[in-house]
Design a protein around this motif. Sequence first.
Motif, PDB file in Angstrom:
ATOM      1  N   LEU A   1      -1.019  -2.361   0.688  1.00 51.86           N
ATOM      2  CA  LEU A   1      -0.670  -2.122  -0.576  1.00 51.86           C
ATOM      3  C   LEU A   1      -0.628  -0.457  -0.034  1.00 51.86           C
ATOM      4  N   ASN A   2       1.063  -0.008  -0.225  1.00 61.28           N
ATOM      5  CA  ASN A   2       1.306   1.565  -0.471  1.00 61.28           C
ATOM      6  C   ASN A   2       2.128   1.577  -1.440  1.00 61.28           C
ATOM      7  N   ASP A   3       1.784   2.421  -2.109  1.00 60.20           N
ATOM      8  CA  ASP A   3       2.145   2.997  -2.975  1.00 60.20           C
ATOM      9  C   ASP A   3       2.326   1.733  -4.436  1.00 60.20           C
ATOM     10  N   GLY A   4       1.244   0.797  -4.676  1.00 62.96           N
ATOM     11  CA  GLY A   4       1.440  -0.247  -4.772  1.00 62.96           C
ATOM     12  C   GLY A   4       2.115  -1.789  -4.579  1.00 62.96           C
ATOM     13  N   LYS A   5       2.958  -1.122  -3.819  1.00 60.95           N
ATOM     14  CA  LYS A   5       3.973  -2.080  -3.348  1.00 60.95           C
ATOM     15  C   LYS A   5       2.868  -2.983  -2.221  1.00 60.95           C
ATOM     16  N   GLU A   6       3.701  -4.009  -1.800  1.00 59.76           N
ATOM     17  CA  GLU A   6       3.073  -5.026  -0.448  1.00 59.76           C
ATOM     18  C   GLU A   6       4.035  -4.977   0.232  1.00 59.76           C
TER      19      GLU A   6
END
Lengths: 188, 188
Positions: free
Chosen positions: B61-66
Amino acid sequence: MDAYLDKIDTFINHLDLKTLAVLESISSTKKIKKGEYLLQQGEICKKSYFIEQGIARKFYLNDGKEITTALYFENDIAVSLDSYCMQQPSREFIQVIADSTVSQTSFLAFQTAKKLFPKLIELDLMLTEYHAMWLETRLFEFHTLDATSRYIQLLENHPHIIKNIPLSYIASYLGISLETLSRIRAKI
Amino acid sequence: MDAYLDKIDTFINHLDLKTLAVLESISSTKKIKKGEYLLQQGEICKKSYFIEQGIARKFYLNDGKEITTALYFENDIAVSLDSYCMQQPSREFIQVIADSTVSQTSFLAFQTAKKLFPKLIELDLMLTEYHAMWLETRLFEFHTLDATSRYIQLLENHPHIIKNIPLSYIASYLGISLETLSRIRAKI
DNA sequence: CGACATATTGAGATCCATCAACCAATGTGG
DNA sequence: CCACATTGGTTGATGGATCTCAATATGTCG
């Protein structure tokens, strides 16, 4: 990941004397002048190069342009991985970009030594694992960071790089154009 | 690089029976349903997962993005490398995205087995080398290819991927947005 | 000093992300 | 079996990041 380097260090320091002696015996130290090549494209990478002192870079040609894939400093090991592992012609060059001292170890001699001193296989494994983790970190950065962040990251982790290496190498290492890097630096 | 897989295969097939038996004894086969996780973020990756049948992906997860970092198919081995090597909490998830059968091997058991059967260290080394070469290839693609070329490359090397995996995973694996990937597909 | 590599800066083009609307297929609960 | 939600995919408009080409500086070294 530095913890892992420590682990490797400790491992080497705890090797028995015979194994250490072998390691010593199959390595030789050499002085290399700035600009010279440790490996040329098309050659088979028959040695690994431990940088005792100096700087080197690894790069390949893409449409006639040099793409720098790695920068090496003191205590780094330079090899063209696929060429070294599979003993096939290398796509990459390895070039010394400052007068340097390298300790080179023959692939074949190391293979032979590993048969006699299995501890060396463990060492090889740890070094390879470390390299793989380093590659994952780098991929992570390409995947998630923009040009500016990648540069800042590099600054923080390797402040010595900027002082010693031409911007053009750094730019291509970061996967950006020389001009963009210059602008990033002006802005920070 | 396929040649190297062959080499590994040959190596395994030539292992002595005892070593093979040990390898067998520390592995266990398991059926996993689509959507389930082999590894969660924050957990330590205490097993390696050999995909006998099915599909899995690794992401973080990066800034809530997968961000999907790897896609696994039959005969691939899924691990979160740094978590596995250093036995530290993982940043990555490993998720099965189709009903699958995996053979899992405990890290600790493998460590122990390697002490008794040094051939397994060699095996580990070869697998790690292969993985490192794969990472270099991927880095190479990020470094030199634009979105369209990366997708084409993927098509050519892994045609089965497109048929089985949602575009959103493929897009993030390629480091591009879902929309861009959709447009690339429309254009080709 | 002159020559050549290295670095900066500007302007325009290009690639790609983002936001947003929309469509198609699938599944689910009533 | 229908209404509706959910998931996966497409398409359009716009803006931002970065590249390219080109001109101009700033070294640096014989």
